[in-house]
Design a protein around this motif. Structure first.
Motif, PDB file in Angstrom:
ATOM      1  N   ILE A 180     -22.721  36.856 -51.741  1.00  0.00           N
ATOM      2  CA  ILE A 180     -21.160  36.781 -51.256  1.00  0.00           C
ATOM      3  C   ILE A 180     -20.757  37.953 -50.260  1.00  0.00           C
ATOM      4  O   ILE A 180     -20.193  37.531 -49.395  1.00  0.00           O
ATOM      5  CB  ILE A 180     -20.226  36.399 -52.644  1.00  0.00           C
ATOM      6  CG1 ILE A 180     -20.392  35.305 -53.258  1.00  0.00           C
ATOM      7  CG2 ILE A 180     -18.556  36.512 -52.069  1.00  0.00           C
ATOM      8  CD1 ILE A 180     -19.753  35.059 -54.627  1.00  0.00           C
ATOM      9  N   THR A 181     -21.203  38.972 -50.880  1.00  0.00           N
ATOM     10  CA  THR A 181     -20.862  40.026 -50.154  1.00  0.00           C
ATOM     11  C   THR A 181     -21.457  40.221 -48.774  1.00  0.00           C
ATOM     12  O   THR A 181     -21.040  40.541 -47.546  1.00  0.00           O
ATOM     13  CB  THR A 181     -21.105  41.462 -50.836  1.00  0.00           C
ATOM     14  OG1 THR A 181     -20.294  41.527 -52.005  1.00  0.00           O
ATOM     15  CG2 THR A 181     -20.636  42.929 -50.037  1.00  0.00           C
ATOM     16  N   ASN A 182     -22.906  39.812 -48.723  1.00  0.00           N
ATOM     17  CA  ASN A 182     -23.706  39.741 -47.545  1.00  0.00           C
ATOM     18  C   ASN A 182     -23.126  38.671 -46.397  1.00  0.00           C
ATOM     19  O   ASN A 182     -23.564  38.953 -45.287  1.00  0.00           O
ATOM     20  CB  ASN A 182     -25.055  39.483 -47.846  1.00  0.00           C
ATOM     21  CG  ASN A 182     -25.651  40.830 -48.499  1.00  0.00           C
ATOM     22  OD1 ASN A 182     -25.128  41.969 -48.516  1.00  0.00           O
ATOM     23  ND2 ASN A 182     -26.888  40.706 -49.176  1.00  0.00           N
ATOM     24  N   SER A 183     -22.514  37.829 -47.115  1.00  0.00           N
ATOM     25  CA  SER A 183     -22.166  36.748 -46.055  1.00  0.00           C
ATOM     26  C   SER A 183     -20.605  36.672 -45.851  1.00  0.00           C
ATOM     27  O   SER A 183     -19.815  35.520 -45.470  1.00  0.00           O
ATOM     28  CB  SER A 183     -22.453  35.361 -46.670  1.00  0.00           C
ATOM     29  OG  SER A 183     -24.013  35.390 -47.061  1.00  0.00           O
ATOM     30  N   GLU A 184     -20.162  37.810 -45.944  1.00  0.00           N
ATOM     31  CA  GLU A 184     -18.474  37.821 -45.753  1.00  0.00           C
ATOM     32  C   GLU A 184     -17.881  37.171 -44.587  1.00  0.00           C
ATOM     33  O   GLU A 184     -16.861  36.695 -44.381  1.00  0.00           O
ATOM     34  CB  GLU A 184     -17.936  39.217 -45.876  1.00  0.00           C
ATOM     35  CG  GLU A 184     -17.897  39.462 -47.319  1.00  0.00           C
ATOM     36  CD  GLU A 184     -17.382  41.013 -47.544  1.00  0.00           C
ATOM     37  OE1 GLU A 184     -17.307  41.847 -46.525  1.00  0.00           O
ATOM     38  OE2 GLU A 184     -16.993  41.387 -48.849  1.00  0.00           O
ATOM     39  N   LYS A 185     -18.976  37.479 -43.422  1.00  0.00           N
ATOM     40  CA  LYS A 185     -18.339  37.107 -41.916  1.00  0.00           C
ATOM     41  C   LYS A 185     -18.249  35.471 -42.097  1.00  0.00           C
ATOM     42  O   LYS A 185     -17.573  35.077 -41.154  1.00  0.00           O
ATOM     43  CB  LYS A 185     -19.430  37.424 -41.126  1.00  0.00           C
ATOM     44  CG  LYS A 185     -19.407  39.014 -40.702  1.00  0.00           C
ATOM     45  CD  LYS A 185     -20.676  39.475 -39.709  1.00  0.00           C
ATOM     46  CE  LYS A 185     -20.508  40.905 -39.360  1.00  0.00           C
ATOM     47  NZ  LYS A 185     -21.408  41.353 -38.569  1.00  0.00           N
ATOM     48  N   ASN A 187     -16.544  33.745 -44.199  1.00  0.00           N
ATOM     49  CA  ASN A 187     -15.264  33.320 -44.614  1.00  0.00           C
ATOM     50  C   ASN A 187     -15.367  31.936 -45.537  1.00  0.00           C
ATOM     51  O   ASN A 187     -14.671  31.356 -45.960  1.00  0.00           O
ATOM     52  CB  ASN A 187     -14.121  33.105 -43.624  1.00  0.00           C
ATOM     53  CG  ASN A 187     -13.789  34.344 -43.311  1.00  0.00           C
ATOM     54  OD1 ASN A 187     -13.755  35.394 -43.636  1.00  0.00           O
ATOM     55  ND2 ASN A 187     -13.406  34.506 -41.702  1.00  0.00           N
ATOM     56  N   ASN A 270     -13.298  28.378 -49.559  1.00  0.00           N
ATOM     57  CA  ASN A 270     -12.253  28.277 -48.219  1.00  0.00           C
ATOM     58  C   ASN A 270     -12.122  26.750 -48.012  1.00  0.00           C
ATOM     59  O   ASN A 270     -12.945  25.889 -48.508  1.00  0.00           O
ATOM     60  CB  ASN A 270     -12.788  29.049 -47.209  1.00  0.00           C
ATOM     61  CG  ASN A 270     -11.797  29.467 -46.196  1.00  0.00           C
ATOM     62  OD1 ASN A 270     -10.486  29.143 -46.476  1.00  0.00           O
ATOM     63  ND2 ASN A 270     -11.817  30.143 -45.289  1.00  0.00           N
ATOM     64  N   CYS A 290     -13.399  29.488 -41.211  1.00  0.00           N
ATOM     65  CA  CYS A 290     -14.633  29.550 -41.841  1.00  0.00           C
ATOM     66  C   CYS A 290     -15.897  28.833 -40.874  1.00  0.00           C
ATOM     67  O   CYS A 290     -15.468  28.226 -40.022  1.00  0.00           O
ATOM     68  CB  CYS A 290     -14.753  28.562 -42.896  1.00  0.00           C
ATOM     69  SG  CYS A 290     -16.135  28.422 -44.244  1.00  0.00           S
TER      70      CYS A 290
END
Length: 619
Positions: A180-185, A187, A270, A290
C-alpha cells in the motif's frame, strides 16, 4: 417650441412602442401555447418489429478542465443554466431522442427476468469445499503460449503456500501493508487500519496452524469499494462529507460473506465520487485521481477504480466493486485484470450506498478468470435484506480447461468496430482464437443498440440525481464540481424522458431474449479506447468530458440496462503498453458461459507485467 413639441411626441411614441413590445412579449410568454404544437413527426415502434440500423453516436460536448469546469458548474446550476445551458447539453447528449418516438408498451423499471428453473434459497451453499478446491487447483492461468510470460498471483498461489507452510497470512498481510505504501502514487487505497489487518491475519494464521480454516480461501487478501459499508470505517462513497467521523457499525452483506469465509479485508478502495464518473478521477480530499498500474499518466477507469488498480498492482487478490454503467468492467479493462458484472440482483446490495437502483450490480475484480468464478459463486445468492435478489437460480460454474465446442457466438461487426483503431485491431485478433476453439462465430445485427445506450444514460442519471437530491440541496458546496454539473443535468431530465427510456428497456429485454435464443454469447471490446491520459488540469477540481465518458461506456450499457451478465478479460496491449479488454455477454444467469469463454481466451493471451506491481507472496 417646435423642437419641444417634436421631442414630446417622440418620447410618447417611444413609450407607446416600448409598452407595445412589453405587452406583446408578456402575451407571447403567458398566452401562446408552447406544448402540444403540431404537426410533429413521430417514429412508431411496434412490438416484435425492431430497428436494425446502427447509428454511431458521438457526444459533441467539449471537455472542460480547470477553472472552466467551475464556470460550467456555476452556469449549469444558475437560472441561465436551467433555461438554456442544460437544455443544450441534453440535446447534444441525445437525451431527447425518445420524445418523438411512440411505443405502445409498458415501461420496465427493474430487469428482473422470470425464472424457468427452481429458485435458490437464502443460506443455500453454491459451492462445497471440494468444489472450491477444484476451481482453485486450476487457477494459475499459465497459458498455452511459449515462453516465460508474466503471471499474477492468484488465490491458488496463496492457499497452496499457506498449506505448505512456505508462508503465512501474517507474512502476506505484512507485505500487503508495505505494498500500500509503495503504491501510494496509484491512489488506489484510501482507508486501512494496520492493527485490524494484523489481527485478521493472525487469526487466519492460527486457523491454518490448527487445521480449522473457515474455507479453502481463508487468508486471501481483499479490498472493498468505498460504496460498501465496512465495519470500523466511514462509509463515504467517495465523498468528503458523508459521515467522515462516523465508522460503520456493521459490514454490508457481501463483505460479511467474505469475512465468514476467512478473507482478510485489507482496505477500503478509492472510487469516483458517488460512482457518477467513469475515469476514477476523484478530486476530493483523501481520494485523488486513481491511476492504472500500467502507466501512472493514465486514469484507472471508474467508478470501482481503486479495486481494479489495487488488484492489478498486486496489493490484493480480489476487489469487491459495483457496476451501474460499466464501473467494474471499465477499470478492470484499463488495469489489465478480469471483472465480472453478474446478472442483475445476483449479488446482494444490502449495505451499499448505491444511487443507481435499477442498473446497479455488485461483483468481483480479480487477476484471473477462475478467481472471478470462485468469488462470484461465493458472494452470490439470495439475501432477505435485498428483496430484488430473492428470486435467482443456484450458481453454475463451467468445467474449465477445455475448448468451446458447441458454443455459438454472435458479433455485430458494425458495433464491434465502433472504437479506436488500436482497440479494434487487438480485439479483432482475439476472434480467430475463439473460432479455433471449436466455437461458432457468426456475424449478426443487434437491434436498437445505440438507442439502448442512450436509454441507459437517461435512466442512470435520473436515478442518481433523484437519490442524491437531499445532499444536492443541503451539501451542494461539499460535492465535487463535476458531480454538481452532472446532477444538475440529471435533474433536468423529464418524466417523459425517463418513462420513454424504460419503455425502451422493455424493448431491449425483448431484443436480448430473441438474440440469446440464437446465440450463447455476444462479444465486443469492453471500452472504445484504452485508459485515458491524465491532463494536468484534470486534477485540481476534476473535469467534465462527456465524449470520454461516452467512449468508456459505449459497450457496457446493454449489460446494465437489461441485467445480463458480462465479463471483461485482457486480450492484449497497445503500443504504449496499455491493456485492452474484451467483453463477453451472455443470457441472464448464464455467467458460466461467459466465464468459460473468458478462461479459454485467458489461456491464449500472454500477459505483461504492470509498471507498478507488488509480489506480496515474495519472502
Amino acid at each position: 417650441m417646435k423642437v419641444y413639441v417634436f421631442a414630446t411626441i417622440s418620447k410618447l411614441g417611444m413609450d407607446v412602442l416600448t409598452g407595445t413590445l412589453i405587452g406583446a412579449f408578456i402575451f407571447w410568454f403567458v398566452c401562446i401555447r408552447h406544448h402540444g404544437k403540431g404537426p410533429k413527426k413521430y417514429k412508431i415502434r411496434r412490438k416484435g418489429k425492431y430497428d436494425l440500423e446502427y447509428i454511431p453516436r458521438t457526444v459533441t460536448v467539449p471537455a472542460v478542465r480547470g477553472w472552466k469546469t467551475s464556470l460550467v458548474c456555476k452556469l449549469a446550476n444558475s437560472y441561465f443554466g436551467k433555461m438554456f445551458l442544460l437544455d443544450m447539453m441534453l440535446q447534444n447528449g441525445d437525451f431527447k431522442i425518445f420524445r418523438t418516438i411512440k411505443m405502445k408498451i409498458n415501461p420496465t423499471f427493474y430487469p428482473n427476468i422470470e425464472l424457468t428453473e427452481p429458485c435458490a434459497k437464502p443460506g443455500d451453499i453454491n459451492l462445497t469445499n471440494e468444489e472450491i478446491e477444484e476451481v482453485l487447483n486450476g487457477s494459475d492461468a499459465k497459458g498455452d503460449f511459449d515462453g516465460n510470460g508474466f503471471n499474477f498471483n492468484c488465490a491458488q498461489d496463496f492457499v497452496r503456500q499457506y498449506k505448505s507452510g512456505e508462508t503465512t497470512p501474517t507474512a502476506v498481510a505484512e507485505n500487503a501493508i508495505i505494498a500500500i505504501t509503495n503504491s501510494e502514487k496509484l491512489n488506489a487505497i484510501v482507508k486501512y487500519d494496520i492493527a485490524s489487518i494484523k489481527k485478521q491475519a493472525a487469526a487466519s494464521t492460527e486457523r491454518y496452524r490448527t487445521d480449522t480454516t473457515l474455507s479453502p480461501i481463508d487468508g486471501v487478501i481483499i479490498v472493498v469499494k468505498d460504496e460498501f459499508a465496512v465495519k470500523g470505517f466511514p462509509h463515504t462513497s467517495g465523498s468528503s462529507y458523508r459521515h467522515p467521523n462516523e465508522p460503520a457499525e456493521r459490514d454490508s452483506g457481501v463483505v460479511t460473506k467474505m469475512r465468514d469465509l476467512g478473507c482478510i479485508v485489507l482496505a477500503v478502495a478509492n472510487m469516483h465520487e458517488f460512482g457518477i464518473g467513469t475515469t476514477g478521477n476523484n478530486p476530493n480530499k483523501g481520494f485523488g485521481a486513481c491511476r492504472t498500474p500500467y502507466h501512472l499518466d493514465h486514469f484507472s477507469g471508474g467508478s470501482s477504480s481503486g479495486c481494479a488498480s489495487a488488484v492489478g498492482a498486486g496489493i490484493a487478490t480480489m476487489g469487491i466493486g459495483t457496476d451501474g454503467g460499466g464501473s467494474i468492467r471499465i477499470p478492470s479493462a484499463y488495469c489489465g485484470v478480469v471483472g465480472l458484472k453478474p446478472t442483475f440482483a445476483r449479488v446482494t446490495l444490502a449495505g451499499v450506498d448505491g444511487l443507481s437502483n435499477s442498473v446497479g450490480h455488485a461483483g468481483p475484480i480479480c487477476n484471473c478468470v477462475r478467481d472471478v468464478a470462485l468469488f462470484h459463486a461465493l458472494m452470490s445468492g439470495p439475501d432477505p435484506e435485498y428483496p430484488l435478489g430473492l428470486k435467482q437460480p443456484k450458481v453454475k460454474l463451467p468445467k474449465f480447461g477445455g475448448n468451446l465446442d458447441g458454443i455459438k457466438i454472435g458479433i455485430d461487426r458494425r458495433y464491434f468496430k465502433d472504437c479506436a483503431p488500436d482497440m479494434f485491431k487487438i480485439c479483432s485478433d482475439a476472434l480467430p482464437l475463439l473460432e479455433s476453439s471449436g466455437a461458432t462465430l457468426e456475424t449478426t445485427e443487434f437491434a436498437e443498440i445505440s438507442d439502448i445506450c442512450i436509454a441507459h444514460r437517461i435512466t442512470i442519471l435520473s436515478e442518481m440525481s433523484t437519490n442524491i437530491s437531499s445532499d444536492f440541496d443541503n451539501e451542494f458546496n461539499a460535492i465535487s464540481v463535476p458531480s454538481r454539473t452532472l446532477f444538475a443535468l440529471g435533474r433536468s431530465v423529464t418524466a417523459q424522458d425517463f418513462i420513454q427510456a424504460n419503455k425502451q428497456r422493455t424493448r431491449a429485454i425483448e431484443i436480448t431474449e430473441e438474440f440469446f435464443k440464437k446465440y450463447d454469447a455476444l462479444v465486443t471490446p469492453t471500452t472504445a479506447q484504452t485508459a485515458p491520459h491524465i491532463h494536468p488540469d484534470d486534477l485540481a477540481v476534476g473535469s467534465t468530458n462527456p465524449n470520454q465518458d461516452s467512449l468508456n461506456m459505449r459497450f457496457v450499457a446493454l449489460g446494465n440496462f437489461t441485467g445480463i451478465p458480462a465479463i471483461t478479460v485482457p486480450v492484449g496491449y497497445n503500443d504504449e503498453g496499455l491493456p485492452v479488454g474484451f467483453q463477453i455477454m451472455c443470457a441472464w444467469w448464464r455467467e458460466d458461459i461467459a466465464l468459460q469463454i473468458a478462461e479459454y481466451l485467458e489461456r491464449k493471451i500472454a500477459l505483461q507485467k504492470p509498471r507498478i506491481y507488488n509480489d506480496i507472496l515474495a519472502p
